[in-house]
Design an enzyme around this catalytic site. Structure first.
Site, PDB file in Angstrom:
ATOM      1  N   SER A  11       0.826  -1.083  -0.062  1.00 36.44           N
ATOM      2  CA  SER A  11      -0.157   0.025  -0.051  1.00 36.44           C
ATOM      3  C   SER A  11       0.892   1.418  -0.090  1.00 36.44           C
ATOM      4  CB  SER A  11      -0.998   0.003   1.197  1.00 36.44           C
ATOM      5  OG  SER A  11      -2.063   1.026   0.983  1.00 36.44           O
ATOM      6  N   ASP A  35      -9.460  -5.228  -5.024  1.00 39.36           N
ATOM      7  CA  ASP A  35      -8.978  -4.068  -4.594  1.00 39.36           C
ATOM      8  C   ASP A  35      -9.446  -2.812  -5.367  1.00 39.36           C
ATOM      9  OD1 ASP A  35      -7.390  -1.914  -3.462  1.00 39.36           O
ATOM     10  OD2 ASP A  35      -5.721  -2.950  -3.622  1.00 39.36           O
ATOM     11  N   HIS A  38      -7.629  -5.385  -0.608  1.00 39.38           N
ATOM     12  CA  HIS A  38      -6.617  -4.505  -0.150  1.00 39.38           C
ATOM     13  C   HIS A  38      -5.916  -5.140   1.121  1.00 39.38           C
ATOM     14  CE1 HIS A  38      -4.137  -0.771  -0.655  1.00 39.38           C
ATOM     15  NE2 HIS A  38      -4.099  -0.898   0.558  1.00 39.38           N
TER      16      HIS A  38
END
Length: 339
Positions: free
Chosen positions: A173, A281, A311
């Site tokens: 991320s 995601d 995610h």
């Protein structure tokens, strides 16, 4: 509790009153007040650095002035191992190397992949907006370089096992964004090796990299997220407002690496890049566009799509498919690091 005191950025002031008007909030994660006060509720348990399973872990200070430190994981193998410098996720605004989810993931990865891992505890926004996290990434590498050149006995427990000619930058991320931007800094002068010798950057591993842009992608607009999703479009926008330089929008190159076109990417000297994408995601389309742009710019890129998960599945285990897919990811990373 020692880990709490060692992490100076975990300013948790839960329950304080009279802070005034809240200007930004992601429920349960971060609350920012107009007067600058920031609250980060302790949503994830934090853990000290004891690790079983043949992996030694210690917290090591890098820059006492900025509070930069790293959690080092060293498996007890007899051979020289690659070095993986890892940046945690959290939208640049939350997260810690002490979070139990990262501690468990990285200690397991160190053991399975046979590598030394530095889990970097970088400065957080909004108190320290970008490029503070990128600066911390570069400073970590420069510290490792100095250890490699003038290693002290204090660091011998991991130095003696480290193959400095096999360095990887990685993260998930926002941490993947940091890994990429640190790599681009190293490659902006046309060479990857000169500034960090004897370290040699062999590759970057970007897990669900947190990028953005003013124009929305289809998955950002239309992907239905479960209640326990780690990243929604609203969360994403809030993180960018809190982390980008004041006055910048989501087409700032730190957020949108494609904002200046593929030609800009061609100028960069980058190592092989592994990009791990999650099917559920909201970043799926943006991650795929990024991979296609790298390939069009002549860069070596490997892509892996993880089906049925969202995610940060490998950290939060918030899907019935998470465990199997996490083991598959670790096997893939092992192969990439040791090829």
């Amino acid at each position: 509790m020692a880990a709490i005191s060692f992490d100076p950025r975990l300013h948790v002031h839960v329950g304080q009153k009279n802070q005034g008007v809240v200007v930004e909030e992601i429920e349960g994660l971060i609350r920012v007040y107009k007067n600058g006060h920031v609250e980060r509720p302790p949503i994830i348990p934090i853990v000290p650095c004891t690790v079983a399973g043949g992996v030694i872990a210690k917290d090591v200070a890098i820059d006492k002035l900025t509070g930069l430190w790293t959690r080092v994981y060293a498996p007890s193998y007899s051979y020289k191992m690659p070095l993986l410098v890892y940046f945690h996720g959290g939208g640049f605004c939350v997260g810690s190397a002490t979070w139990s989810c990262y501690h468990e993931f990285l200690s397991a990865l160190a053991s399975k992949a046979g590598c030394i891992i530095f889990s970097v505890n970088y400065r957080l926004a909004p108190e320290n907006r970008l490029p503070a996290a990128y600066d911390d990434g570069i400073n970590t590498l420069m510290w490792v370089k100095q250890q490699a050149l003038n290693g002290s006995n204090e660091q011998k427990w991991w130095l003696s096992q480290c193959d400095f000619s096999s360095l990887f930058l990685a993260g998930d991320s926002a941490g993947a964004n940091i890994a990429y931007n640190v790599a681009t800094r190293l490659g902006s002068n046309g060479t990857l090796d000169s500034s960090i010798k004897p370290l040699v950057l062999k590759g970057t591993i970007l897990i669900q990299p947190f990028f953005g842009g003013e124009a929305r992608t289809a998955t950002e607009m239309h992907t239905t997220q479960p209640a326990n999703s780690a990243l929604t479009l609203s969360y994403s926008d809030t993180y960018w407002r809190l982390s980008l330089p004041l006055g910048a929008n989501r087409d700032h190159p730190w957020c949108n690496p494609l904002a200046k076109g593929v030609a800009k990417l061609r100028e960069l000297k980058l190592p092989t890049t592994m990009v791990c994408i999650s099917e559920m995601d909201i970043l799926k389309d943006r991650n795929l566009e990024f991979c296609n742009a790298l390939a069009s710019a002549g860069k070596r890129v490997e892509t892996k799509m993880y089906k049925g998960v969202g995610h940060a599945f490998q950290i939060l285990h918030n899907s019935p498919f998470s465990k199997i897919q996490t083991q598959e990811m670790m096997s893939l990373l092992k192969t990439f690091i040791n090829q």
